[in-house]
Scaffold this active site. Structure first.
Site, PDB file in Angstrom:
ATOM      1  N   GLU A   2      44.445  35.864  42.546  1.00 13.56           N
ATOM      2  CA  GLU A   2      44.071  37.422  41.699  1.00 13.56           C
ATOM      3  C   GLU A   2      43.963  37.178  40.415  1.00 13.56           C
ATOM      4  OE1 GLU A   2      46.312  37.085  44.315  1.00 13.56           O
ATOM      5  OE2 GLU A   2      46.666  38.881  45.478  1.00 13.56           O
ATOM      6  N   ASN A  40      44.344  30.446  44.511  1.00 11.25           N
ATOM      7  CA  ASN A  40      45.708  30.245  44.080  1.00 11.25           C
ATOM      8  C   ASN A  40      45.502  28.604  43.699  1.00 11.25           C
ATOM      9  OD1 ASN A  40      45.361  29.850  46.789  1.00 11.25           O
ATOM     10  ND2 ASN A  40      47.674  29.717  47.015  1.00 11.25           N
ATOM     11  N   CYS A  53      51.050  40.135  40.522  1.00 14.03           N
ATOM     12  CA  CYS A  53      49.560  40.435  40.691  1.00 14.03           C
ATOM     13  C   CYS A  53      49.431  41.820  40.622  1.00 14.03           C
ATOM     14  CB  CYS A  53      48.973  39.670  41.917  1.00 14.03           C
ATOM     15  SG  CYS A  53      48.857  37.987  41.484  1.00 14.03           S
ATOM     16  N   CYS A  64      51.283  39.681  45.134  1.00 15.06           N
ATOM     17  CA  CYS A  64      52.781  39.677  44.866  1.00 15.06           C
ATOM     18  C   CYS A  64      52.907  40.777  43.633  1.00 15.06           C
ATOM     19  CB  CYS A  64      53.097  38.390  44.134  1.00 15.06           C
ATOM     20  SG  CYS A  64      52.506  38.094  42.746  1.00 15.06           S
ATOM     21  N   CYS A 108      48.516  32.679  41.023  1.00 16.27           N
ATOM     22  CA  CYS A 108      47.750  33.317  42.399  1.00 16.27           C
ATOM     23  C   CYS A 108      46.373  33.449  42.372  1.00 16.27           C
ATOM     24  CB  CYS A 108      48.334  34.668  42.583  1.00 16.27           C
ATOM     25  SG  CYS A 108      50.100  34.715  43.091  1.00 16.27           S
TER      26      CYS A 108
HETATM   27  N1  THU Z   1      49.536  33.765  46.540  1.00 17.22           N
HETATM   28  C1  THU Z   1      48.322  34.334  46.059  1.00 17.22           C
HETATM   29  O1  THU Z   1      47.560  33.743  45.499  1.00 17.22           O
HETATM   30  N2  THU Z   1      48.067  35.776  46.129  1.00 17.22           N
HETATM   31  C2  THU Z   1      48.660  36.663  46.865  1.00 17.22           C
HETATM   32  O2  THU Z   1      48.435  37.764  46.777  1.00 17.22           O
HETATM   33  C3  THU Z   1      50.030  36.188  47.315  1.00 17.22           C
HETATM   34  C4  THU Z   1      50.477  34.775  47.057  1.00 17.22           C
HETATM   35  C5  THU Z   1      49.912  32.416  46.694  1.00 17.22           C
HETATM   36  C6  THU Z   1      50.878  32.063  45.638  1.00 17.22           C
HETATM   37  C7  THU Z   1      51.110  30.510  46.246  1.00 17.22           C
HETATM   38  O3  THU Z   1      50.135  29.625  45.965  1.00 17.22           O
HETATM   39  C8  THU Z   1      51.035  30.824  47.675  1.00 17.22           C
HETATM   40  O4  THU Z   1      50.187  32.006  47.974  1.00 17.22           O
HETATM   41  C9  THU Z   1      52.343  31.148  48.472  1.00 17.22           C
HETATM   42  O5  THU Z   1      52.921  32.111  48.031  1.00 17.22           O
END
Ligand code: THU
Length: 131
Positions: free
Chosen positions: A52, A39, A86, A83, A50
């Protein structure tokens, strides 16, 4: 390298100064290559991306558009669920039966599939004109 080790390693590079929640993702493409992403947050919060999304972008930039396996890892109390956005992004490039491993840095593991993560997904078939 295993997807788990690749995801664990790339997670270290996550840029998450605002949430302090680092996430790593690794995907295996149809050709067998492993692509990773973490992320990347932004002071303008909605501009963050994110893990992913980063891994998928790396795969597509390398010229591939199908993935066969996914692993996501975070330092969360239970395996981190991708999320909604994603889930749709993964579904764009994966069959419904593609395995997804959700993991914690402490060693918990939850196995699911792209289809189970996003039942009833919107796909290209919904855009064809039925009349
Ligand atoms: N986040 C991800 O990168 N992937 C996920 O599957 C869940 C959330 C990140 C987004 C943000 O930078 C942090 O987690 C908090 O939401």
């Amino acid at each position: 390298m295993s997807l788990m080790n690749a995801a664990r390693e790339v997670r270290e590079n996550a840029y998450a100064p605002y949430s302090k929640f680092k996430v790593g993702a690794a995907i295996r493409s149809a050709s067998g290559v492993v692509y990773t992403g973490c992320n990347v947050e932004n002071v303008a919060y909605p501009e963050g991306t994110c893990a992913e999304a980063g891994a998928i972008a790396a795969m597509v930039a390398a010229g591939e558009t199908r993935l066969t396996e996914v692993t996501v890892i975070a330092d969360s109390p239970s395996p981190v669920p991708p999320c909604g956005g994603c889930r749709q992004k993964l579904a764009e490039f994966a069959d419904a039966d593609v395995p997804v491993v959700l993991a914690t840095t402490a060693g918990a593991r939850l196995e699911t599939t792209v289809g189970d993560l996003l039942p009833g997904r919107f796909d290209a078939g919904h855009m064809t004109n039925a009349s």
